[in-house]
Design a protein around this motif. Structure first.
Motif, short mmCIF file in Angstrom:
data_model
loop_
_atom_site.label_atom_id
_atom_site.label_comp_id
_atom_site.label_asym_id
_atom_site.label_seq_id
_atom_site.Cartn_x
_atom_site.Cartn_y
_atom_site.Cartn_z
N MET A 1 8.45 -1.74 -51.42
CA MET A 1 7.55 -2.84 -51.12
C MET A 1 6.17 -2.26 -50.81
N LEU A 2 5.12 -2.92 -51.31
CA LEU A 2 3.76 -2.44 -51.12
C LEU A 2 2.96 -3.38 -50.24
N ALA A 3 2.13 -2.79 -49.39
CA ALA A 3 1.27 -3.56 -48.49
C ALA A 3 -0.10 -3.72 -49.13
N PRO A 4 -0.95 -4.58 -48.56
CA PRO A 4 -2.31 -4.74 -49.08
C PRO A 4 -3.10 -3.43 -49.04
N SER A 5 -4.15 -3.39 -49.82
CA SER A 5 -4.99 -2.20 -49.94
C SER A 5 -5.70 -1.86 -48.63
N GLN A 6 -5.88 -0.56 -48.40
CA GLN A 6 -6.67 -0.05 -47.29
C GLN A 6 -7.19 1.31 -47.72
N THR A 7 -8.04 1.92 -46.90
CA THR A 7 -8.56 3.24 -47.25
C THR A 7 -7.67 4.32 -46.65
N LEU A 8 -7.83 5.52 -47.16
CA LEU A 8 -7.09 6.66 -46.64
C LEU A 8 -7.40 6.85 -45.15
N ILE A 18 -0.11 5.10 -52.22
CA ILE A 18 -0.47 5.35 -53.61
C ILE A 18 -1.96 5.05 -53.79
N ILE A 19 -2.66 5.94 -54.45
CA ILE A 19 -4.10 5.76 -54.67
C ILE A 19 -4.32 4.62 -55.66
N ALA A 20 -5.12 3.64 -55.27
CA ALA A 20 -5.48 2.52 -56.14
C ALA A 20 -6.78 2.82 -56.88
N ARG A 21 -7.77 3.34 -56.15
CA ARG A 21 -9.06 3.68 -56.75
C ARG A 21 -9.84 4.57 -55.80
N VAL A 22 -10.86 5.23 -56.33
CA VAL A 22 -11.77 6.06 -55.53
C VAL A 22 -13.17 5.52 -55.77
N VAL A 23 -13.85 5.15 -54.69
CA VAL A 23 -15.19 4.56 -54.77
C VAL A 23 -16.14 5.41 -53.94
N ALA A 24 -17.05 6.09 -54.61
CA ALA A 24 -18.03 6.94 -53.92
C ALA A 24 -19.14 6.09 -53.32
N PRO A 25 -19.68 6.52 -52.18
CA PRO A 25 -20.81 5.80 -51.60
C PRO A 25 -22.08 6.00 -52.43
N VAL A 78 -11.31 6.73 -50.62
CA VAL A 78 -10.01 6.65 -51.30
C VAL A 78 -9.30 5.37 -50.87
N HIS A 79 -9.18 4.43 -51.79
CA HIS A 79 -8.52 3.14 -51.52
C HIS A 79 -7.07 3.23 -51.97
N LEU A 80 -6.18 2.73 -51.12
CA LEU A 80 -4.74 2.90 -51.31
C LEU A 80 -3.99 1.58 -51.30
N VAL A 81 -2.78 1.66 -51.81
CA VAL A 81 -1.77 0.64 -51.58
C VAL A 81 -0.67 1.36 -50.83
N VAL A 82 -0.36 0.90 -49.62
CA VAL A 82 0.61 1.60 -48.77
C VAL A 82 2.02 1.23 -49.18
N ASP A 83 2.85 2.23 -49.35
CA ASP A 83 4.26 2.04 -49.69
C ASP A 83 5.03 1.85 -48.39
#
Length: 87
Positions: A1-8, A18-25, A78-83
């Motif tokens: 089951m996966l939770a909503p996105s958050q940052t590392l 699990i890494i969803a995307r990487v967004v540089a400032p 680093v934006h994630l989806v938490v397992d």
């Protein structure tokens, strides 16, 4: 089951994600490329293994078969989806 996105940076130590995307400032656009070269790419599993004291900087992060030290600002990219299932 996966939770909503958050940052590392927002992820608890020992929590697999699990890494969803990487967004540089905007002030450091090269960080996305640097993180990708280290293995921080969408679909990879990561885990924070330790946080520095005081203030939690740097973070020891396991990605693939390697462990890296990231600054808090880099971990925020680093934006994630938490397992939610144990690994």
């Amino acid at each position: 089951m996966l939770a909503p996105s958050q940052t590392l940076l927002q992820t608890a130590s020992g929590c697999s994600a699990i890494i969803a995307r990487v967004v540089a400032p905007a002030h450091a656009p090269d960080w996305a490329q640097r993180l990708a070269e280290l293995g921080f790419i969408p679909g990879e599993r990561v885990m924070i293994t330790a946080r520095g004291l005081p203030g939690g900087d740097p973070l020891a992060v396991r990605v693939g078969g390697s462990t890296f030290a990231l600054r808090r600002a880099e971990a925020e990219c680093v934006h994630l989806v938490v397992d939610l299932q144990p690994t």
